[in-house]
Design a protein around this motif. Structure first.
Motif, PDB file in Angstrom:
ATOM      1  N   ARG A 209     -77.471 -53.194  10.981  1.00  0.00           N
ATOM      2  CA  ARG A 209     -77.970 -51.941  11.545  1.00  0.00           C
ATOM      3  C   ARG A 209     -77.284 -50.747  10.892  1.00  0.00           C
ATOM      4  O   ARG A 209     -77.920 -49.729  10.597  1.00  0.00           O
ATOM      5  CB  ARG A 209     -77.750 -51.917  13.056  1.00  0.00           C
ATOM      6  CG  ARG A 209     -78.363 -50.679  13.731  1.00  0.00           C
ATOM      7  CD  ARG A 209     -78.415 -50.804  15.239  1.00  0.00           C
ATOM      8  NE  ARG A 209     -77.076 -50.816  15.825  1.00  0.00           N
ATOM      9  CZ  ARG A 209     -76.509 -51.883  16.371  1.00  0.00           C
ATOM     10  NH1 ARG A 209     -77.171 -53.037  16.392  1.00  0.00           N
ATOM     11  NH2 ARG A 209     -75.298 -51.819  16.892  1.00  0.00           N
ATOM     12  N   GLU A 213     -79.170 -47.822   8.777  1.00  0.00           N
ATOM     13  CA  GLU A 213     -79.008 -46.402   9.084  1.00  0.00           C
ATOM     14  C   GLU A 213     -78.476 -45.636   7.878  1.00  0.00           C
ATOM     15  O   GLU A 213     -78.907 -44.521   7.587  1.00  0.00           O
ATOM     16  CB  GLU A 213     -78.062 -46.234  10.276  1.00  0.00           C
ATOM     17  CG  GLU A 213     -78.618 -46.765  11.586  1.00  0.00           C
ATOM     18  CD  GLU A 213     -77.595 -46.704  12.711  1.00  0.00           C
ATOM     19  OE1 GLU A 213     -76.427 -46.347  12.427  1.00  0.00           O
ATOM     20  OE2 GLU A 213     -77.958 -47.012  13.866  1.00  0.00           O
ATOM     21  N   ASN A 219     -83.275 -45.905  12.473  1.00  0.00           N
ATOM     22  CA  ASN A 219     -82.552 -46.152  13.718  1.00  0.00           C
ATOM     23  C   ASN A 219     -82.406 -47.642  13.997  1.00  0.00           C
ATOM     24  O   ASN A 219     -81.306 -48.177  14.033  1.00  0.00           O
ATOM     25  CB  ASN A 219     -83.265 -45.460  14.887  1.00  0.00           C
ATOM     26  CG  ASN A 219     -83.209 -43.944  14.765  1.00  0.00           C
ATOM     27  OD1 ASN A 219     -82.200 -43.389  14.344  1.00  0.00           O
ATOM     28  ND2 ASN A 219     -84.304 -43.277  15.123  1.00  0.00           N
ATOM     29  N   ASN A 220     -83.523 -48.317  14.181  1.00  0.00           N
ATOM     30  CA  ASN A 220     -83.501 -49.745  14.476  1.00  0.00           C
ATOM     31  C   ASN A 220     -84.313 -50.506  13.435  1.00  0.00           C
ATOM     32  O   ASN A 220     -85.391 -50.060  13.021  1.00  0.00           O
ATOM     33  CB  ASN A 220     -84.072 -50.019  15.874  1.00  0.00           C
ATOM     34  CG  ASN A 220     -83.218 -49.401  16.966  1.00  0.00           C
ATOM     35  OD1 ASN A 220     -82.000 -49.561  16.971  1.00  0.00           O
ATOM     36  ND2 ASN A 220     -83.857 -48.687  17.886  1.00  0.00           N
TER      37      ASN A 220
END
Length: 269
Positions: A209, A213, A219-220
């Motif tokens: 993750r 980013e 974000n996800n």
């Protein structure tokens, strides 16, 4: 009861001039003979005894050359990446056994840092149970992984004559530039010997993750619709493993992901 004995050292069989000669004899004169038959073995031995001294010396020299070649092959770099990884894993298991023995017999605890000067092999840490527990709780040790690996790469280049001396390199130059590597997270904190643990799963998901980013400002990670989305692509993920959430992977797939984790990155299409 656990076996704390050290692994037995396998002794290499000595090659003699007779061994070299008899392989040729069986291929030519021994065709059609049963090698297990005593009469056939006597014929082979008699033929060897009938050779003159010069011929025997020749085969003895050939045996020495064969032995030297075998030693050289055993101590040379393994070019096949899969074989190299197998050799490494087997060696680590032998060292673990030795650690257990010394723990019982001498009351010693161990922690070992291992880094590769080749990209396809991951950095590694292992030791006795207490040693591994200490590594996980004392973060300063994990901070040494990256500079240790960079230093090993520089030493390899020094030995190959690519650079003059590592000693002339400033310590700040040994550490990689984060803007170049893109790694601002601690990969060495993962216990890669436990690919199925909840702790490993959470750390891998967290690192991926972070990479997502950092690389594409997302974000996800859209795991569930990754096959259909066209905005992003993943680089460095194992080719024979489908890109999906780490928790959905099989154990052998998780190990491959851990091997590749350092080099995984994301890009926008």
């Amino acid at each position: 009861m656990k076996d704390y004995r050290e692994p037995a050292i396998r002794k290499q069989r000595k090659i003699s001039g007779f061994n070299i000669w008899q392989s040729n004899w069986w291929a030519t004169h021994g065709k059609g003979l049963n090698i297990k038959d005593k009469g056939s073995q006597k014929l082979c031995a008699d033929a060897w005894n009938a050779l003159n001294n010069d011929t025997r010396k020749y085969y003895e020299e050939e045996a020495k050359n064969a032995a030297n070649l075998r030693v050289k092959e055993q101590n040379s770099f393994i070019t096949n990446a899969k074989s190299r990884k197998t050799q490494l894993n087997n060696g680590i298991q032998d060292i673990r056994k030795m650690f257990r023995t010394l723990h019982v017999t001498c009351g010693m605890e161990f922690i070992t840092l291992a880094v590769s000067n080749y990209d396809e092999l991951r950095s590694h840490w292992f030791g006795s149970n207490i040693g591994e527990e200490f590594y996980q709780t004392y973060s300063n040790l994990s901070d040494a992984i990256i500079p240790f690996r960079c230093f090993s790469i520089l030493k390899k280049k020094e030995n190959e004559g690519v650079i003059k001396s590592v000693a002339e390199t400033k310590s700040s130059e040994i550490l990689p530039d984060e803007s170049e590597t893109g790694h601002t997270f601690n990969l060495s904190a993962i216990n890669i010997s436990k690919p199925n643990s909840i702790e490993t799963r959470n750390k891998v998901r967290f690192i991926l993750r972070q990479k997502f980013e950092q690389d594409v400002k997302g974000n996800n990670i859209p795991y569930k619709r990754w096959k259909t989305q066209t905005s992003y692509k993943v680089i460095g993920w194992p080719l024979d493993v489908e890109f999906q959430d780490y928790s959905n992977l099989k154990e052998e797939e998780r190990i491959k992901v851990l091997d590749s984790l350092y080099n995984i990155r994301f890009e926008q299409n």
